[in-house]
Design an enzyme around this catalytic site. Sequence first.
Site, PDB file in Angstrom:
ATOM      1  N   GLU A  26      26.516  12.381 -65.042  1.00  0.00           N
ATOM      2  CA  GLU A  26      25.553  12.026 -63.996  1.00  0.00           C
ATOM      3  C   GLU A  26      25.243  10.527 -64.043  1.00  0.00           C
ATOM      4  O   GLU A  26      24.935   9.991 -65.110  1.00  0.00           O
ATOM      5  CB  GLU A  26      24.295  12.855 -64.271  1.00  0.00           C
ATOM      6  CG  GLU A  26      23.221  12.783 -63.234  1.00  0.00           C
ATOM      7  CD  GLU A  26      22.132  13.828 -63.540  1.00  0.00           C
ATOM      8  OE1 GLU A  26      22.465  14.950 -64.008  1.00  0.00           O
ATOM      9  OE2 GLU A  26      20.962  13.512 -63.334  1.00  0.00           O
ATOM     10  N   LYS A  38      20.764  13.398 -72.325  1.00  0.00           N
ATOM     11  CA  LYS A  38      20.648  12.003 -71.863  1.00  0.00           C
ATOM     12  C   LYS A  38      21.437  11.079 -72.781  1.00  0.00           C
ATOM     13  O   LYS A  38      21.294  11.162 -74.005  1.00  0.00           O
ATOM     14  CB  LYS A  38      19.180  11.580 -71.877  1.00  0.00           C
ATOM     15  CG  LYS A  38      18.310  12.384 -70.920  1.00  0.00           C
ATOM     16  CD  LYS A  38      18.120  11.630 -69.631  1.00  0.00           C
ATOM     17  CE  LYS A  38      17.161  12.389 -68.716  1.00  0.00           C
ATOM     18  NZ  LYS A  38      17.168  11.820 -67.370  1.00  0.00           N
ATOM     19  N   ASP A  76      23.889  12.683 -68.789  1.00  0.00           N
ATOM     20  CA  ASP A  76      23.174  11.854 -67.818  1.00  0.00           C
ATOM     21  C   ASP A  76      22.953  10.472 -68.406  1.00  0.00           C
ATOM     22  O   ASP A  76      22.194  10.311 -69.360  1.00  0.00           O
ATOM     23  CB  ASP A  76      21.835  12.498 -67.453  1.00  0.00           C
ATOM     24  CG  ASP A  76      21.143  11.763 -66.310  1.00  0.00           C
ATOM     25  OD1 ASP A  76      21.693  10.743 -65.832  1.00  0.00           O
ATOM     26  OD2 ASP A  76      20.054  12.208 -65.893  1.00  0.00           O
ATOM     27  N   LYS A 106      16.436  15.435 -56.684  1.00  0.00           N
ATOM     28  CA  LYS A 106      15.036  15.630 -57.016  1.00  0.00           C
ATOM     29  C   LYS A 106      14.321  15.759 -55.669  1.00  0.00           C
ATOM     30  O   LYS A 106      13.993  14.758 -55.028  1.00  0.00           O
ATOM     31  CB  LYS A 106      14.515  14.421 -57.796  1.00  0.00           C
ATOM     32  CG  LYS A 106      15.115  14.280 -59.188  1.00  0.00           C
ATOM     33  CD  LYS A 106      14.630  12.990 -59.833  1.00  0.00           C
ATOM     34  CE  LYS A 106      14.991  12.924 -61.302  1.00  0.00           C
ATOM     35  NZ  LYS A 106      16.432  13.023 -61.586  1.00  0.00           N
ATOM     36  N   ASP A 150      22.699  10.793 -58.916  1.00  0.00           N
ATOM     37  CA  ASP A 150      21.279  11.111 -58.999  1.00  0.00           C
ATOM     38  C   ASP A 150      20.476   9.938 -58.437  1.00  0.00           C
ATOM     39  O   ASP A 150      20.011   9.978 -57.290  1.00  0.00           O
ATOM     40  CB  ASP A 150      20.911  11.416 -60.464  1.00  0.00           C
ATOM     41  CG  ASP A 150      19.448  11.785 -60.628  1.00  0.00           C
ATOM     42  OD1 ASP A 150      18.714  11.822 -59.620  1.00  0.00           O
ATOM     43  OD2 ASP A 150      19.010  12.038 -61.764  1.00  0.00           O
TER      44      ASP A 150
HETATM   45 MG    MG Z   1      19.557  12.050 -63.757  1.00  0.00          MG
END
Ligand code: MG
Length: 337
Positions: free
Chosen positions: A195, A140, A169, A247, A223
């Site tokens: 991402e 991240k 991300d 997701k 995402d």
């Molecule tokens: Mg993500």
Amino acid sequence: MTYRFAFHRYSLPFRLSVKTAYGVWPSREGMLVRLESENGRVGYGEAAPIPAFGTETIEEVEIFCVAFGSHLTDEQIAAIPAKYNCLKFALASALDALAESPMPAANPFLAVAALLPSGRAALEEVKTKGEAGFRTFKWKVGIADIAEELPLFDDLIANLPSGGRLRLDANGAWDRRRAERWLERCANRPVEFVEQPVAAHAKGADDLLCGLAEDHPTPLALDESVVSAGDVAHWLERGWTGVFVLKLSLLGEAAAVVERLERASAAVVFSSALETAVGAKAALRLAFRFRGEARALGFGVWPLFINGCFDGPHATPFLRAEDVEVIDQEAVWNALR
Ligand code: MG
């Protein structure tokens, strides 16, 4: 068909607070549901909303569950409005589990991406996970200042095992200028994709994402931009050639979305919504049925909860279809009672 219906709301503290560009997330709130058919078969599902991604809240899910009472019909399930995508996913999962002959897996096994801790802690963890056999790593970014993160990124790349690749991300944290600086730094590095470099729903966001994708060699992944069936349709119509991070827990009737991406030959990362093993099992089943280009699974999140009985299988660089089938949803359900 009428089903006996039961539900349990949960609040499960994470082992380590999850830090993202949205802030710190100490525990997971969600709802497990249980359907029992007239012939005595039982199916479980999970609603795991993430309101920051535009889903309903857990309170809204609970209002529905209380209103359903002890019995539920197919008609009632079909009539749940599209806004309640997490609840729809939960009930679709339970219905899928009730099916007499489940669809077979298209893949015998899939690679799993290891989720690295944010910040400097990633440097050691990438070595440990590399030794455990992982080759795809997710980190991240967009949490600390860019001047702090870019040198860490260089060190992280240097620590990758041979053949290793990094996913970054940003959770939409960057503006155009910062995204460009990062993408320039990523060029010719083993970065599988970046991402959600910029926010999903800001004005002009779609054009900015397409422009960044065109101007830089590192692929981009969506995402937060693809949190509904409508979003997926929109980006397919736009001709998005990057990656779709899904997701599935947030996507309502997720099986239909997966089929659409399969027909479009899209590259897909099936990803955890930090749900328990109940929702993860349903999502992973769909991932294993996908006949398109499935990248390493975004399910390298376990151990996730302080109480490990809510976790899925962990520390495995690969998952086999049968690892998913043996996840014991009833044990998770019973642990909440
Ligand atoms: Mg993500």
